[in-house]
Design a protein around this motif. Sequence first.
Motif, short mmCIF file in Angstrom:
data_model
loop_
_atom_site.label_atom_id
_atom_site.label_comp_id
_atom_site.label_asym_id
_atom_site.label_seq_id
_atom_site.Cartn_x
_atom_site.Cartn_y
_atom_site.Cartn_z
N ALA A 85 -3.80 29.18 55.46
CA ALA A 85 -2.86 28.56 54.51
C ALA A 85 -3.55 27.44 53.72
O ALA A 85 -3.35 27.30 52.51
N THR A 86 -4.37 26.64 54.41
CA THR A 86 -5.11 25.57 53.74
C THR A 86 -6.05 26.14 52.68
O THR A 86 -6.10 25.66 51.54
N LEU A 87 -6.80 27.15 53.07
CA LEU A 87 -7.75 27.76 52.14
C LEU A 87 -7.07 28.46 50.98
O LEU A 87 -7.59 28.50 49.86
N THR A 88 -5.88 29.00 51.23
CA THR A 88 -5.15 29.76 50.21
C THR A 88 -4.42 28.86 49.23
O THR A 88 -4.43 29.09 48.01
N PHE A 89 -3.77 27.80 49.75
CA PHE A 89 -2.85 27.01 48.92
C PHE A 89 -3.40 25.65 48.49
O PHE A 89 -2.76 24.95 47.70
N THR A 90 -4.53 25.24 49.03
CA THR A 90 -5.08 23.93 48.68
C THR A 90 -6.57 24.05 48.36
O THR A 90 -7.17 25.11 48.53
N ASP A 91 -7.15 22.94 47.93
CA ASP A 91 -8.59 22.89 47.66
C ASP A 91 -9.37 22.35 48.86
O ASP A 91 -10.59 22.17 48.79
N TYR A 92 -8.67 22.05 49.97
CA TYR A 92 -9.33 21.48 51.14
C TYR A 92 -10.13 22.55 51.88
O TYR A 92 -9.71 23.69 52.01
N LYS A 93 -11.27 22.13 52.42
CA LYS A 93 -12.13 23.02 53.20
C LYS A 93 -12.32 22.52 54.63
O LYS A 93 -13.14 23.06 55.38
N THR A 94 -11.58 21.47 54.98
CA THR A 94 -11.68 20.89 56.32
C THR A 94 -10.28 20.70 56.89
O THR A 94 -9.28 20.98 56.22
N VAL A 95 -10.20 20.16 58.14
CA VAL A 95 -8.90 20.00 58.79
C VAL A 95 -8.41 18.55 58.77
O VAL A 95 -7.38 18.24 59.37
N GLY A 96 -9.13 17.67 58.07
CA GLY A 96 -8.66 16.29 58.00
C GLY A 96 -9.75 15.31 57.66
O GLY A 96 -10.90 15.68 57.37
N PHE A 97 -9.40 14.02 57.72
CA PHE A 97 -10.31 12.95 57.30
C PHE A 97 -11.60 12.94 58.10
O PHE A 97 -12.70 12.84 57.53
N VAL A 98 -11.50 12.98 59.42
CA VAL A 98 -12.69 12.89 60.26
C VAL A 98 -13.59 14.11 60.06
O VAL A 98 -14.80 13.98 59.90
N HIS A 99 -12.99 15.27 60.06
CA HIS A 99 -13.76 16.50 59.83
C HIS A 99 -14.44 16.46 58.46
O HIS A 99 -15.62 16.83 58.33
N GLN A 100 -13.71 15.99 57.46
CA GLN A 100 -14.29 15.88 56.11
C GLN A 100 -15.48 14.93 56.10
O GLN A 100 -16.52 15.22 55.49
N ALA A 101 -15.34 13.79 56.80
CA ALA A 101 -16.44 12.82 56.86
C ALA A 101 -17.66 13.43 57.55
O ALA A 101 -18.80 13.25 57.09
N PHE A 102 -17.43 14.15 58.63
CA PHE A 102 -18.54 14.80 59.33
C PHE A 102 -19.24 15.83 58.44
O PHE A 102 -20.48 15.89 58.40
N VAL A 103 -18.45 16.62 57.73
CA VAL A 103 -19.01 17.66 56.86
C VAL A 103 -19.84 17.04 55.74
O VAL A 103 -20.95 17.49 55.43
N GLU A 104 -19.31 15.96 55.13
CA GLU A 104 -20.03 15.32 54.03
C GLU A 104 -21.31 14.65 54.51
O GLU A 104 -22.32 14.63 53.80
N PHE A 105 -21.26 14.07 55.71
CA PHE A 105 -22.41 13.33 56.23
C PHE A 105 -23.46 14.25 56.85
O PHE A 105 -24.67 14.05 56.68
N LEU A 106 -23.01 15.29 57.57
CA LEU A 106 -23.92 16.15 58.31
C LEU A 106 -24.19 17.49 57.64
O LEU A 106 -25.18 18.15 57.96
N GLY A 107 -23.30 17.88 56.72
CA GLY A 107 -23.44 19.17 56.05
C GLY A 107 -22.57 20.23 56.69
O GLY A 107 -22.48 20.31 57.92
N ASN A 108 -21.93 21.01 55.87
CA ASN A 108 -21.05 22.08 56.37
C ASN A 108 -21.86 23.14 57.11
O ASN A 108 -22.90 23.59 56.62
N GLU A 109 -21.40 23.52 58.29
CA GLU A 109 -22.06 24.55 59.11
C GLU A 109 -23.46 24.15 59.55
O GLU A 109 -24.24 25.01 59.99
N SER A 110 -23.79 22.86 59.46
CA SER A 110 -25.12 22.42 59.89
C SER A 110 -25.19 22.39 61.42
O SER A 110 -24.17 22.32 62.12
N LEU A 111 -26.41 22.41 61.94
CA LEU A 111 -26.62 22.36 63.38
C LEU A 111 -26.08 21.06 63.96
O LEU A 111 -25.45 21.05 65.03
N TRP A 112 -26.32 19.94 63.26
CA TRP A 112 -25.86 18.64 63.75
C TRP A 112 -24.34 18.56 63.79
O TRP A 112 -23.77 17.96 64.71
N LEU A 113 -23.68 19.16 62.82
CA LEU A 113 -22.22 19.20 62.83
C LEU A 113 -21.72 19.94 64.07
O LEU A 113 -20.80 19.48 64.76
N LYS A 114 -22.34 21.07 64.35
CA LYS A 114 -21.94 21.86 65.52
C LYS A 114 -22.19 21.10 66.82
O LYS A 114 -21.38 21.14 67.76
#
Length: 399
Positions: A288-317
Amino acid sequence: MMNKIKSYHIWLAFSLIALIVIGIVSLRLPFRGDERHIVETIRLFANNFNFNTIKDYPEVTPPFFFMFYALWAKLTSSSTESLRILTLIISFITWQSVYYLFKLFTQKESHALLLSLVIVINPYFFGTSVFVFTDMLTIMLSLVAVISFIKDKIILFVIFSALAILCRQYSVIIPLAVIIFSLFNYKGERLKSRNYIVSSIITALPLLLFFGVWKNISPASGIEKWIVPNSAFYNLDYINTYITFSVIYVFPLVVLFFKKIKFSYTTLFISFALTIILFLFPVKPSMATLTFTDYKTVGFVHQAFVEFLGNESLWLKIILSFLLFVGCYINTELFKNIYQDIKAKSIDKKLILILLWLLFLLIMPFSYQVWEKYLTMVLPFLTLGIYLFLLPVKGELNN
């Protein structure tokens, strides 16, 4: 004079000042997230306050929130600013309810104050304290329902639990938790347990009535607008998400937990196994998020991690896996403690707190949506549950 100032007076003053500042800063801001369509639905109810509107409106949540705000709109104005003022009023009551819940169990008023700060100093709690979302009214009703149960006010429990369910369906965790508690406590207090089981069933009847009206679990227009066809029925990645990010949102309690808890190889093994299983269902936004919004994460903390560590990066995992493991370790200890209490037939009202958290984890995967924000409804109960696990309260509840 200073000796007469209690923690509650400090909390009251802080709540007033904080909410006034939040209001001044935010009252005239543009719509945030889902706020636009929620305000539009409130105006629909305000302009057409009748059975036909209840029968079909473009949302998937029950109608009480929209009816409540629509009545305010009729009495005052349906402007966004007016509706946000109502949210601020509800938020003030909610903030006091948070403190009161903690005060019931804590032996030191200062602890109730600090625990309350853990809850409200949260970007989602600040945001839902002013913007027109369904969350704050649901949290307020849920808190009052649980407090009513703890204080043995069964009529108030029925009223506020039913209203919470009529705001958000997942509030059904409240009567479910009370039913489970009552079953465990049945031998000790048969009449009271029987009354709470019956009253808990009654709280769900209004929602079931709406299911009959809609001939589904939500209005037809809401399902058509928001539910993605062929999406998963039960999403195990939601359990991963909520356990993982709960560690961040109750972080002060996590630090205290690992300072006080004794290391357990059994807990370590169970936590490691759970982490491996849940890692197979990684944190990700809903369809639903991917279909109806422009968000690619589940919230503020996840977004911060993705921006800082990179999406699908080893460090994020690695970071997400570590947080998941920490969450699994804490939850294993909490559930082990519950099992030991039940086995020893040492049942008291604090059990309801962890039952609410457990049911939240089990019920939320049925939802079409996953957000860090949804944790705000259950964080007061989880926070207090962890606190009482670490610092058990002896004797009667505080008044």
